[in-house]
Design a protein around this motif. Structure first.
Motif, short mmCIF file in Angstrom:
data_model
loop_
_atom_site.label_atom_id
_atom_site.label_comp_id
_atom_site.label_asym_id
_atom_site.label_seq_id
_atom_site.Cartn_x
_atom_site.Cartn_y
_atom_site.Cartn_z
N PRO A 241 40.66 46.80 38.46
CA PRO A 241 39.90 45.96 37.53
C PRO A 241 40.27 44.49 37.68
CG PRO A 241 40.85 47.86 36.41
CD PRO A 241 41.47 47.81 37.76
N THR A 242 39.35 43.62 37.33
CA THR A 242 39.60 42.19 37.33
C THR A 242 40.51 41.84 36.16
OG1 THR A 242 37.69 41.67 35.92
CG2 THR A 242 37.31 41.81 38.31
N ASN B 61 33.88 43.84 34.74
CA ASN B 61 34.26 43.69 36.13
C ASN B 61 33.00 43.48 36.96
OD1 ASN B 61 37.30 44.72 35.90
ND2 ASN B 61 36.00 46.09 34.69
N TYR C 179 31.64 42.81 39.95
CA TYR C 179 31.79 42.74 41.40
C TYR C 179 30.47 42.35 42.07
CZ TYR C 179 36.08 45.29 40.40
OH TYR C 179 37.31 45.67 39.88
N ALA D 165 31.40 47.75 34.75
CA ALA D 165 31.56 47.28 36.13
C ALA D 165 30.19 47.23 36.79
CB ALA D 165 32.48 48.19 36.92
#
Length: 259
Positions: free
Chosen positions: A28-29, A35, A37, A68
């Protein structure tokens, strides 16, 4: 001594290689709760959801909602992502109550008249064991159809995600904690999102958001269902730099009954 350092270096490097091989998916960020991406979301959206979902988890200690986005070429690439495996790797939710929720948003890009657009191909959800009684597959599917797949908000992913987020929070605050749902205004959110300036974010160790929430709690401010005051917290940060600590999951397990 040189031989000792050599073996220590080799051991550390070997452990690093092993840890890299164990994680099939990215970690995870620093936000954890969002998140992005696929780079599909505005910073305002990411920060607002992070504040709302972090408050929900830290105030009540059970539910941890994590989003995400992933960029894929076509639907066939979605099979490369296993939502249960990602859930187990990121471990949202308290490990004692298993009330985490992972929402995966798969998007693709296309070009029209020289402009690159993104649209949602598929949305998957995976709840923890403890959340299954409050969020059934039927409810998840209806919300997915109504807010992600429906032809609304001119196809703007931020808008679709935020309406889903508001509805999801209200449902859970009501069913789990018995709190009254709060109204929201999507037109107001859109205006705020478009007007919000970009804010530099340093992923250092000073947790400004946590400090502000602590101050609010110490002063005994009643924040109702939670996510309303979280918006105020986010807006407070728009005036300058924002330093956060990397947030992690609570160690919850997957229920295996996602959609």
């Amino acid at each position: 001594m040189k031989r000792l350092w050599k073996w220590l270096f080799i051991s550390a490097f070997s452990l690093l290689l092993v840890s890299c091989k164990q994680n099939k998916y990215p970690d995870p960020t620093f936000r954890y709760y969002v998140n992005d991406y696929a780079e599909s979301l505005m910073q305002y959206t990411e920060r607002l959801i992070t504040a709302q979902n972090r408050y929900l988890y830290e105030e009540y200690g059970d539910i941890q909602i994590v989003y995400a986005t992933f960029l894929v070429q076509d639907v066939s690439e979605i099979a490369d992502y296993d939502r249960v495996e990602i859930f187990e790797q990121w471990a949202p939710g308290n490990k004692d109550t298993d009330m985490g929720l992972l929402v995966l948003i798969f998007v693709n890009e296309y070009v029209d008249d020289g402009i690159t657009y993104q649209d949602i191909l598929e949305v998957q959800m995976e709840p923890g064991y403890g959340l299954e009684e409050y969020l059934t597959p039927t409810e998840m599917n209806m919300m997915r159809e109504n807010y992600f797949y429906a032809d609304i908000h001119y196809g703007i992913i931020d808008m679709k995600l935020m309406q889903f987020q508001y509805e999801l929070l209200n449902l859970l605050y009501d069913k789990v904690y018995g709190e009254e749902p709060l109204p929201y205004d999507m037109d107001e959110f859109y205006d705020d999102m478009m007007d919000a300036p970009y804010v530099h974010e340093d992923t250092g160790s000073t947790d400004i958001l946590g400090l502000i929430l602590s101050i609010l709690s110490i002063n005994g401010l009643n924040i109702g269902s939670g996510w309303g005051i979280a918006l105020i917290v986010v807006l407070l940060g728009f005036g300058g730099g924002f330093t956060v600590i990397k947030i992690r999951g609570g160690g919850g397990g997957s229920g295996g009954r996602g959609i």
